[in-house]
Design a protein around this motif. Structure first.
Motif, PDB file in Angstrom:
ATOM      1  N   PRO A 126      28.808  43.354  21.003  1.00 35.19           N
ATOM      2  CA  PRO A 126      30.255  43.508  20.964  1.00 35.19           C
ATOM      3  C   PRO A 126      30.790  43.677  22.380  1.00 35.19           C
ATOM      4  CG  PRO A 126      29.182  45.545  20.241  1.00 35.19           C
ATOM      5  CD  PRO A 126      28.086  44.553  20.505  1.00 35.19           C
ATOM      6  N   LEU A 127      31.867  42.947  22.683  1.00 44.09           N
ATOM      7  CA  LEU A 127      32.466  42.997  24.020  1.00 44.09           C
ATOM      8  C   LEU A 127      33.761  43.805  23.931  1.00 44.09           C
ATOM      9  CD1 LEU A 127      31.973  39.200  24.812  1.00 44.09           C
ATOM     10  CD2 LEU A 127      30.638  41.088  25.779  1.00 44.09           C
ATOM     11  N   GLY A 128      33.753  44.991  24.499  1.00 45.63           N
ATOM     12  CA  GLY A 128      34.951  45.826  24.482  1.00 45.63           C
ATOM     13  C   GLY A 128      34.973  46.794  23.314  1.00 45.63           C
ATOM     14  N   ARG A 129      35.979  47.706  23.370  1.00 47.93           N
ATOM     15  CA  ARG A 129      35.976  48.850  22.436  1.00 47.93           C
ATOM     16  C   ARG A 129      36.278  48.454  21.000  1.00 47.93           C
ATOM     17  NH1 ARG A 129      41.645  50.786  22.637  1.00 47.93           N
ATOM     18  NH2 ARG A 129      42.604  49.335  24.078  1.00 47.93           N
ATOM     19  N   HIS A 130      37.139  47.462  20.780  1.00 49.91           N
ATOM     20  CA  HIS A 130      37.509  47.142  19.396  1.00 49.91           C
ATOM     21  C   HIS A 130      36.318  46.582  18.614  1.00 49.91           C
ATOM     22  CE1 HIS A 130      41.730  48.053  19.800  1.00 49.91           C
ATOM     23  NE2 HIS A 130      41.720  47.418  20.963  1.00 49.91           N
ATOM     24  N   ALA A 131      35.643  45.600  19.213  1.00 46.07           N
ATOM     25  CA  ALA A 131      34.481  45.017  18.536  1.00 46.07           C
ATOM     26  C   ALA A 131      33.367  46.051  18.410  1.00 46.07           C
ATOM     27  CB  ALA A 131      33.989  43.789  19.294  1.00 46.07           C
ATOM     28  N   LYS A 145      34.348  56.810  24.285  1.00 46.54           N
ATOM     29  CA  LYS A 145      34.625  55.904  25.414  1.00 46.54           C
ATOM     30  C   LYS A 145      33.579  54.808  25.472  1.00 46.54           C
ATOM     31  CE  LYS A 145      35.743  57.371  29.549  1.00 46.54           C
ATOM     32  NZ  LYS A 145      35.554  58.177  30.767  1.00 46.54           N
ATOM     33  N   ILE A 146      34.035  53.562  25.564  1.00 45.25           N
ATOM     34  CA  ILE A 146      33.105  52.434  25.649  1.00 45.25           C
ATOM     35  C   ILE A 146      32.204  52.555  26.883  1.00 45.25           C
ATOM     36  CG2 ILE A 146      34.901  50.992  26.740  1.00 45.25           C
ATOM     37  CD1 ILE A 146      32.171  49.574  24.524  1.00 45.25           C
ATOM     38  N   LYS A 164      19.875  44.600  16.071  1.00 46.31           N
ATOM     39  CA  LYS A 164      20.154  45.488  17.193  1.00 46.31           C
ATOM     40  C   LYS A 164      21.579  45.203  17.667  1.00 46.31           C
ATOM     41  CE  LYS A 164      15.382  45.430  19.013  1.00 46.31           C
ATOM     42  NZ  LYS A 164      14.776  46.537  18.303  1.00 46.31           N
ATOM     43  N   ILE A 165      22.222  46.243  18.177  1.00 47.34           N
ATOM     44  CA  ILE A 165      23.583  46.112  18.718  1.00 47.34           C
ATOM     45  C   ILE A 165      23.570  46.708  20.123  1.00 47.34           C
ATOM     46  CG2 ILE A 165      26.017  46.790  18.458  1.00 47.34           C
ATOM     47  CD1 ILE A 165      25.441  47.240  15.449  1.00 47.34           C
ATOM     48  N   ILE A 166      24.009  45.939  21.118  1.00 48.33           N
ATOM     49  CA  ILE A 166      24.113  46.482  22.478  1.00 48.33           C
ATOM     50  C   ILE A 166      25.529  46.215  22.990  1.00 48.33           C
ATOM     51  CG2 ILE A 166      22.988  44.415  23.484  1.00 48.33           C
ATOM     52  CD1 ILE A 166      21.858  46.337  25.684  1.00 48.33           C
ATOM     53  N   PRO A 167      26.395  47.233  22.957  1.00 46.24           N
ATOM     54  CA  PRO A 167      27.780  47.034  23.378  1.00 46.24           C
ATOM     55  C   PRO A 167      27.886  46.788  24.889  1.00 46.24           C
ATOM     56  CG  PRO A 167      27.530  49.066  22.096  1.00 46.24           C
ATOM     57  CD  PRO A 167      26.156  48.602  22.469  1.00 46.24           C
ATOM     58  N   SER A 168      28.946  46.079  25.248  1.00 44.79           N
ATOM     59  CA  SER A 168      29.224  45.814  26.663  1.00 44.79           C
ATOM     60  C   SER A 168      30.723  45.989  26.899  1.00 44.79           C
ATOM     61  CB  SER A 168      28.801  44.373  26.991  1.00 44.79           C
ATOM     62  OG  SER A 168      29.421  43.932  28.183  1.00 44.79           O
ATOM     63  N   LEU A 169      31.106  46.235  28.159  1.00 43.15           N
ATOM     64  CA  LEU A 169      32.535  46.175  28.487  1.00 43.15           C
ATOM     65  C   LEU A 169      33.034  44.763  28.185  1.00 43.15           C
ATOM     66  CD1 LEU A 169      33.153  47.983  31.887  1.00 43.15           C
ATOM     67  CD2 LEU A 169      32.809  48.939  29.619  1.00 43.15           C
TER      68      LEU A 169
END
Ligand code: SF4
Length: 204
Positions: A126-131, A145-146, A164-169
């Motif tokens: 996911p890219l950014g806080r919403h996703a 906070k993202i 697996k989920i790895i969030p990013s800005l």
């Protein structure tokens, strides 16, 4: 859905349904829907927030300035758009690029769920806080906070199978901010390491 229907057929049908969707009002101010695109056998799926102006004009995800940043980050970890699938949680552009509201996200994400169920990628980015909020809630994780959690690897079954989920800005957040740019590069360095690890595990 027809049993054993090829993924490409399902994804094409979803794209066509998305372009005609009227489940929320966002379609009214947009030029067209932006369903998402990429490799139907992708092992990595990137999920942004919503189409911007360029995406709305071309009907393709991440084709503006943020898209160029994403292309360069992908190249840095040995990937291209042809290797991955890129989509957004909301498929029509919100007016003036405002944040999508919770009702719009609720109305739209069943499309994304069907895309994920069809491609079945083992890794979601996911890219950014919403996703990130949308995906992590599906495994019961809340965050504030993202920047505190980007680059962290989460595991679970957000869509009924292990992922697996790895969030990013979000790449757009970094266009005018050198500090965020460094943070984003670090997120992708961790993503590259995770992909190598997953490829090695698959070979064992
Ligand atoms: S944003 Fe999503 S739910 Fe709203 S009209 Fe477009 S495709 Fe349908």
């Amino acid at each position: 859905m027809v049993p054993d229907e090829p993924a490409g057929v399902i994804l094409d049908r979803l794209s066509s349904q998305i372009t005609k969707c009227r489940r929320c009002t966002l379609w009214d101010g947009a030029k067209q829907g932006v369903p998402g695109e990429g490799n139907m056998n992708a092992r990595v799926m990137f999920i942004g927030e919503a189409p911007g102006e360029q995406e709305d004009s071309l009907g393709r995800p991440f084709v503006g300035r943020a898209g160029k940043v994403l292309d360069s980050l992908l190249a840095g970890i040995g990937l291209s758009r042809e290797d991955v699938f890129i989509a957004n949680i909301v498929k029509h552009r919100p007016p003036g690029n405002r944040d999508p509201d919770p009702d719009e996200i609720t109305a739209c994400t069943p499309w994304l769920e069907q895309q994920i169920a069809t491609i079945r990628p083992p890794l979601l980015v996911p890219l950014g806080r919403h996703a990130t909020r949308y995906l992590l809630r599906r495994i019961g994780v809340e965050f504030v906070k993202i920047t505190d959690i980007s680059g962290t690897v989460f595991e679970g079954e957000p869509f009924g199978f292990p992922q697996k989920i790895i969030p990013s800005l979000h790449p757009a957040a970094t266009l005018h901010n050198p500090l965020s740019r460094e943070h984003l590069k670090e997120d992708f360095r961790k993503l590259g390491d995770l992909i190598s690890e997953m490829e090695n595990d698959a070979r064992i």
